[in-house]
Design an enzyme around this catalytic site. Structure first.
Site, PDB file in Angstrom:
ATOM      1  N   HIS A 156       0.856  -1.186   0.000  1.00 51.79           N
ATOM      2  CA  HIS A 156       0.000   0.000   0.000  1.00 51.79           C
ATOM      3  C   HIS A 156       0.891   1.235   0.000  1.00 51.79           C
ATOM      4  CE1 HIS A 156      -3.945   1.919   1.721  1.00 51.79           C
ATOM      5  NE2 HIS A 156      -3.288   2.768   0.943  1.00 51.79           N
ATOM      6  N   GLU A 204     -11.279   3.182   5.816  1.00 52.01           N
ATOM      7  CA  GLU A 204     -10.226   4.115   6.278  1.00 52.01           C
ATOM      8  C   GLU A 204     -10.927   5.195   7.101  1.00 52.01           C
ATOM      9  OE1 GLU A 204      -8.265   6.291   3.128  1.00 52.01           O
ATOM     10  OE2 GLU A 204      -6.723   7.096   4.483  1.00 52.01           O
ATOM     11  N   ASP A 252       1.651   4.052   2.690  1.00 51.88           N
ATOM     12  CA  ASP A 252       0.585   4.836   2.045  1.00 51.88           C
ATOM     13  C   ASP A 252       1.138   6.010   1.215  1.00 51.88           C
ATOM     14  OD1 ASP A 252      -2.035   5.283   1.304  1.00 51.88           O
ATOM     15  OD2 ASP A 252      -2.718   5.983   3.260  1.00 51.88           O
TER      16      ASP A 252
HETATM   17  N1  HPA Z   1      -6.897   7.041   0.945  1.00 54.20           N
HETATM   18  C1  HPA Z   1      -7.568   7.325  -0.163  1.00 54.20           C
HETATM   19  N2  HPA Z   1      -6.980   7.790  -1.240  1.00 54.20           N
HETATM   20  C2  HPA Z   1      -5.668   7.968  -1.231  1.00 54.20           C
HETATM   21  C3  HPA Z   1      -4.926   7.689  -0.116  1.00 54.20           C
HETATM   22  C4  HPA Z   1      -5.576   7.183   1.027  1.00 54.20           C
HETATM   23  O1  HPA Z   1      -4.998   6.870   2.081  1.00 54.20           O
HETATM   24  N3  HPA Z   1      -3.642   7.985  -0.434  1.00 54.20           N
HETATM   25  C5  HPA Z   1      -3.631   8.403  -1.704  1.00 54.20           C
HETATM   26  N4  HPA Z   1      -4.859   8.404  -2.199  1.00 54.20           N
HETATM   27 ZN    ZN Z   2      -3.927   4.572   0.309  1.00 52.01          ZN
END
Ligand code: HPA
Ligand code: ZN
Length: 336
Positions: free
Chosen positions: A15, A208, A286
């Site tokens: 990720h 998330e 991320d």
């Molecule tokens: N969430 C959603 N979209 C995204 C993220 C994330 O953590 N990082 C980059 N685009």
């Molecule tokens: Zn992401």
């Protein structure tokens, strides 16, 4: 365990948004070389230091995404995408990453007139370089932006260059990212069905900021093999049990959750709950350049500092990470 993970390296990252590896330093450099005008009305863009400072004050996912999309507007040429990905792979090599599965957001570049071919060419050069120089194997996962009309994602998915990159294995799977709340996974059923028919891998950001029902929808409607983030699973014990039983990998991103105010600290994350319930998860960065320059090993260390896991628990996290990777079987055996 800090020593254990650092010494043995990190088996895999699942990720990482390559556009989220764009450091303020490279951002300003490419803005200058490409004559891209950064917002003049936002003091954050006055300097590298002020941008770093602003990145430490994100209020939410959407507040971050505002900067994420402005940032990537400096990426124009093949060599820009190459430089971006090389910068990421150098950090990954420093952290001992063996295998990386990298997200990219073509829609955000296509809309600015950048061709899919130019994007992919840059990544491919960087991937070859990462393998030759560091032995890092890598795969690309094409993400769709859920805040845009679904028709935009469908049109992008059906671009002949994109379909070709899928058919020749340059892109191994699809993902779903950007603003979560208000954009349920079910909207993207068509694309995921087409992807399934092509036999490619599927994942989606879910849980998330959004509710556990988005995780269930991603599993049931999109038929994903992984869930990105998924931390809100902690709020639905029945779904948690199901995800544990079917061994779906969650790609958890601890520092990201703290920087985007999904949790006050890493210690608030459901790491202990997931371990005790047998939920399979990997630990990931991320958007490291936006989240305090915390690359993957910093995320491993933050989990260790917060939870003091045993060597056996780290072994189980690393094994889950390898089993959940989308590399071929021989590569998995090398990593195990
Ligand atoms: N969430 C959603 N979209 C995204 C993220 C994330 O953590 N990082 C980059 N685009
Ligand atoms: Zn992401």
């Amino acid at each position: 365990p800090r020593f254990v993970t650092a010494a043995n390296g990190v088996p895999g990252e699942h990720h990482i948004h390559i556009e989220g590896a764009l450091t303020p330093e490279l951002l300003f450099k490419l803005a200058s070389s490409n004559a891209v005008q950064l917002p003049t009305d936002d003091p954050a863009f006055r300097s590298v230091a002020s941008l770093h400072q602003r990145y430490s004050e994100f209020a939410s996912l959407d507040d971050f995404l505002h900067y994420y999309y402005i940032g990537m507007s400096v990426l124009v040429t093949t060599s820009d995408f190459e430089a971006l990905a090389c910068d990421y792979f150098e950090h990954a090599a420093r952290d001992g990453v063996a295998h990386a599965e990298v997200f990219f957001d073509p829609q955000a570049h296509l809309v600015r007139g950048v061709s899919y071919k130019a994007i992919l060419a840059g990544f491919k050069i960087a991937q070859a370089h990462a393998f030759e120089k560091f032995g890092i194997t890598s795969e690309l996962i094409c993400c769709f932006l859920r805040h845009l009309p679904v028709t935009d994602s469908l049109a992008t998915f059906n671009l002949s260059e994109l379909q070709t990159s899928i058919r020749c294995g340059e892109v191994v799977g699809i993902g779903l990212d950007s603003s979560e709340n208000g954009f349920p996974p079910t909207l993207f059923k068509d694309i995921y069905q087409q992807a399934k028919a092509l036999g490619i891998r599927r994942t989606a950001h879910a849980g998330e900021e959004g509710p556990p029902s988005y995780i269930r929808d991603a599993l049931d409607t999109l038929e994903v093999g992984r869930i990105d983030h998924g931390i809100r699973l902690a709020n639905d014990p029945a779904l948690l049990e199901r995800v544990a039983a079917q061994k779906t990998l969650l790609t958890v991103c601890p520092w990201s959750n703290v920087f985007l105010k999904g949790a006050k600290s890493v210690s608030e994350l459901p790491i202990r709950l997931f371990l005790d319930a047998g939920v399979q998860f990997s630990i990931n960065s991320d958007d490291p350049a936006y989240f305090g320059n915390h690359y993957i090993l910093d995320n491993y260390c933050a989990v260790q500092d917060a939870f003091g896991l045993s060597a056996q628990e780290w072994k189980s996290i690393c094994e889950a990470s390898i089993h959940g990777s989308w590399c071929d079987e021989p590569r998995k055996q090398q990593l195990l």
